[in-house]
Design a protein around this motif. Structure first.
Motif, PDB file in Angstrom:
ATOM      1  N   GLN A  60       0.882  -0.989   0.099  1.00  9.76           N
ATOM      2  CA  GLN A  60      -0.038  -0.026   0.108  1.00  9.76           C
ATOM      3  C   GLN A  60       0.880   1.367  -0.066  1.00  9.76           C
ATOM      4  O   GLN A  60       1.652   1.247   0.954  1.00  9.76           O
ATOM      5  N   CYS A  61       0.608   2.276  -1.033  1.00 15.77           N
ATOM      6  CA  CYS A  61       1.572   3.504  -1.168  1.00 15.77           C
ATOM      7  C   CYS A  61       0.732   4.523  -1.575  1.00 15.77           C
ATOM      8  O   CYS A  61      -0.471   4.306  -2.108  1.00 15.77           O
ATOM      9  N   VAL A  62       1.157   5.722  -1.618  1.00 13.08           N
ATOM     10  CA  VAL A  62       0.730   6.860  -2.084  1.00 13.08           C
ATOM     11  C   VAL A  62       1.871   7.701  -2.995  1.00 13.08           C
ATOM     12  O   VAL A  62       2.951   7.288  -2.709  1.00 13.08           O
ATOM     13  N   TRP A  63       1.378   8.417  -3.763  1.00  9.90           N
ATOM     14  CA  TRP A  63       2.474   9.618  -4.493  1.00  9.90           C
ATOM     15  C   TRP A  63       2.844  10.708  -3.429  1.00  9.90           C
ATOM     16  O   TRP A  63       1.857  11.105  -2.703  1.00  9.90           O
ATOM     17  N   GLN A 123      -5.190   6.482  13.870  1.00  8.19           N
ATOM     18  CA  GLN A 123      -4.623   6.659  15.273  1.00  8.19           C
ATOM     19  C   GLN A 123      -3.016   6.191  15.159  1.00  8.19           C
ATOM     20  O   GLN A 123      -2.396   6.752  15.947  1.00  8.19           O
ATOM     21  N   HIS A 124      -2.841   5.283  14.208  1.00  3.12           N
ATOM     22  CA  HIS A 124      -1.216   4.800  14.363  1.00  3.12           C
ATOM     23  C   HIS A 124      -0.584   5.158  13.536  1.00  3.12           C
ATOM     24  O   HIS A 124       0.519   4.737  13.076  1.00  3.12           O
ATOM     25  N   THR A 125      -1.141   6.355  12.354  1.00  3.51           N
ATOM     26  CA  THR A 125      -0.288   6.705  11.268  1.00  3.51           C
ATOM     27  C   THR A 125       0.664   7.897  11.891  1.00  3.51           C
ATOM     28  O   THR A 125       0.489   8.357  13.010  1.00  3.51           O
ATOM     29  N   TYR A 126       1.775   8.238  11.072  1.00  3.70           N
ATOM     30  CA  TYR A 126       2.588   9.274  11.548  1.00  3.70           C
ATOM     31  C   TYR A 126       2.826  10.606  10.777  1.00  3.70           C
ATOM     32  O   TYR A 126       3.448  11.544  11.091  1.00  3.70           O
ATOM     33  N   ASP A 127       1.802  10.755   9.671  1.00  2.00           N
ATOM     34  CA  ASP A 127       1.979  11.872   8.987  1.00  2.00           C
ATOM     35  C   ASP A 127       0.784  11.982   7.887  1.00  2.00           C
ATOM     36  O   ASP A 127      -0.124  10.894   7.961  1.00  2.00           O
ATOM     37  N   HIS A 128       0.598  12.846   7.161  1.00  3.85           N
ATOM     38  CA  HIS A 128      -0.701  13.173   6.451  1.00  3.85           C
ATOM     39  C   HIS A 128      -0.564  12.000   5.160  1.00  3.85           C
ATOM     40  O   HIS A 128      -1.733  11.523   4.865  1.00  3.85           O
ATOM     41  N   ILE A 129       0.366  11.692   4.608  1.00  7.35           N
ATOM     42  CA  ILE A 129       0.492  10.702   3.527  1.00  7.35           C
ATOM     43  C   ILE A 129       0.144   9.325   4.258  1.00  7.35           C
ATOM     44  O   ILE A 129      -0.362   8.547   3.527  1.00  7.35           O
ATOM     45  N   SER A 130       0.684   9.023   5.432  1.00  4.69           N
ATOM     46  CA  SER A 130       0.436   7.636   5.851  1.00  4.69           C
ATOM     47  C   SER A 130      -0.996   7.618   6.046  1.00  4.69           C
ATOM     48  O   SER A 130      -1.824   6.603   6.069  1.00  4.69           O
ATOM     49  N   MET A 131      -1.594   8.459   6.672  1.00  5.18           N
ATOM     50  CA  MET A 131      -3.302   8.478   6.934  1.00  5.18           C
ATOM     51  C   MET A 131      -3.922   8.459   5.580  1.00  5.18           C
ATOM     52  O   MET A 131      -4.836   7.584   5.472  1.00  5.18           O
ATOM     53  N   LEU A 132      -3.625   9.086   4.394  1.00  6.81           N
ATOM     54  CA  LEU A 132      -4.111   8.844   3.133  1.00  6.81           C
ATOM     55  C   LEU A 132      -4.298   7.365   2.869  1.00  6.81           C
ATOM     56  O   LEU A 132      -5.212   6.953   2.572  1.00  6.81           O
TER      57      LEU A 132
END
Length: 277
Positions: A49-52, A142-151
């Motif tokens: 799982q990833c984002v740009w 709740q366990h993400t660490y920045d905006h990208i990981s949240m997305l």
């Protein structure tokens, strides 16, 4: 162009079906995925799982083992972080699960028939005379660490039906407690999964019998592991050792020799109790 698309659709996420988690094994302790061989055969797919990111590069955030027959994830694995951003709940699907040559970028359903995964409509117009179900995150915001990981958590390949009362109550409290528990770790690895209730469906999506979570905290010279599952018979989240959790999962999945964290990094010792394997 990819960065422009991300800016225009701020909740757009991306993922790839990658055999063996070859592009995202860094989200497992010592790069070693769980020793876990479900009985569902070819319906099990490994997803990175990833984002740009802001430099127009693919950034991998976590790994998911997905079941296209049950249309829910078996587990998602991630390196623990602590939420510091807002939340986005625009949900996308994984095109490659229904078309091996499809775009890796997460997208709305569009015109194509979706056979191998859940879609938003599976969670809509639920029977008011039956329990209500949310899209329950395996890798939670709740366990993400920045905006990208949240997305990247906003994908239906990272969600399974979870009773609304439990999701918004005891499980949410548990996820907050994990933040406190792992806050002092040098590094922490988490695997969260579901055991399916195969006779119960939310439209075409299999409902989870219960959620489970395993955490492994690296704090030299030891690895400190904890297991959780819920709801139990009392509607609560139960805490247990990793060994006990693995025994429970072997019984409920009807498979043998599960190891959630198979390997121990050099320089660490396995405690007599409370270790990660």
């Amino acid at each position: 162009m990819k960065l422009l698309v991300l800016l225009l659709l701020p909740c757009l996420s991306l993922s790839e079906v990658v055999p063996g988690f070859a592009k995202c094994n860094q989200f497992f302790l010592k790069n070693d995925p769980p020793q876990f061989t479900p009985q569902w055969g070819k319906s099990v797919k490994e997803i990175c799982q990833c984002v740009w990111d802001e430099t127009d590069q693919q950034k991998y955030l976590y790994a998911t083992l997905y079941n296209t027959a049950l249309k829910i994830p078996i587990y998602s694995a991630y390196v623990f972080g602590s939420e510091s951003v807002g939340r986005c709940d625009v949900w996308y699907i994984e095109p490659q699960l229904d078309d091996a040559n499809g775009e890796p970028c997460m997208a709305p359903k569009g015109r194509k028939t979706i056979n191998n995964q859940a879609v938003n409509s599976d969670y809509e117009k639920q029977d008011p005379n039956k329990p209500s179900y949310d899209k329950g995150h395996l890798y939670p915001v709740q366990h993400t660490y920045d905006h990208i990981s949240m997305l990247a958590t906003s994908t239906l390949t990272n969600a399974a039906p979870q009773e609304s009362v439990f999701n918004r109550g005891e499980w949410k409290k548990h996820e907050a407690a994990v933040i406190t528990d792992l806050g002092s770790c040098t590094e922490a690895y988490v695997v969260t999964g579901v055991v399916p209730e195969t006779n119960i469906k939310l439209k075409k999506v299999t409902v989870s019998k219960y959620y489970w979570r395993a955490t492994c905290c690296l704090k030299k010279p030891q690895l400190i592991g904890k297991g959780y599952f819920g709801p139990d018979n009392n509607g609560k989240v139960q805490t247990l050792s990793i060994t006990a959790l693995q025994t429970q999962l072997e019984k409920d999945y009807k498979i043998k020799n599960i190891k959630i964290f198979p390997s121990i990094p050099p320089g660490y010792k396995r405690p007599l109790t409370g270790g990660c394997n």
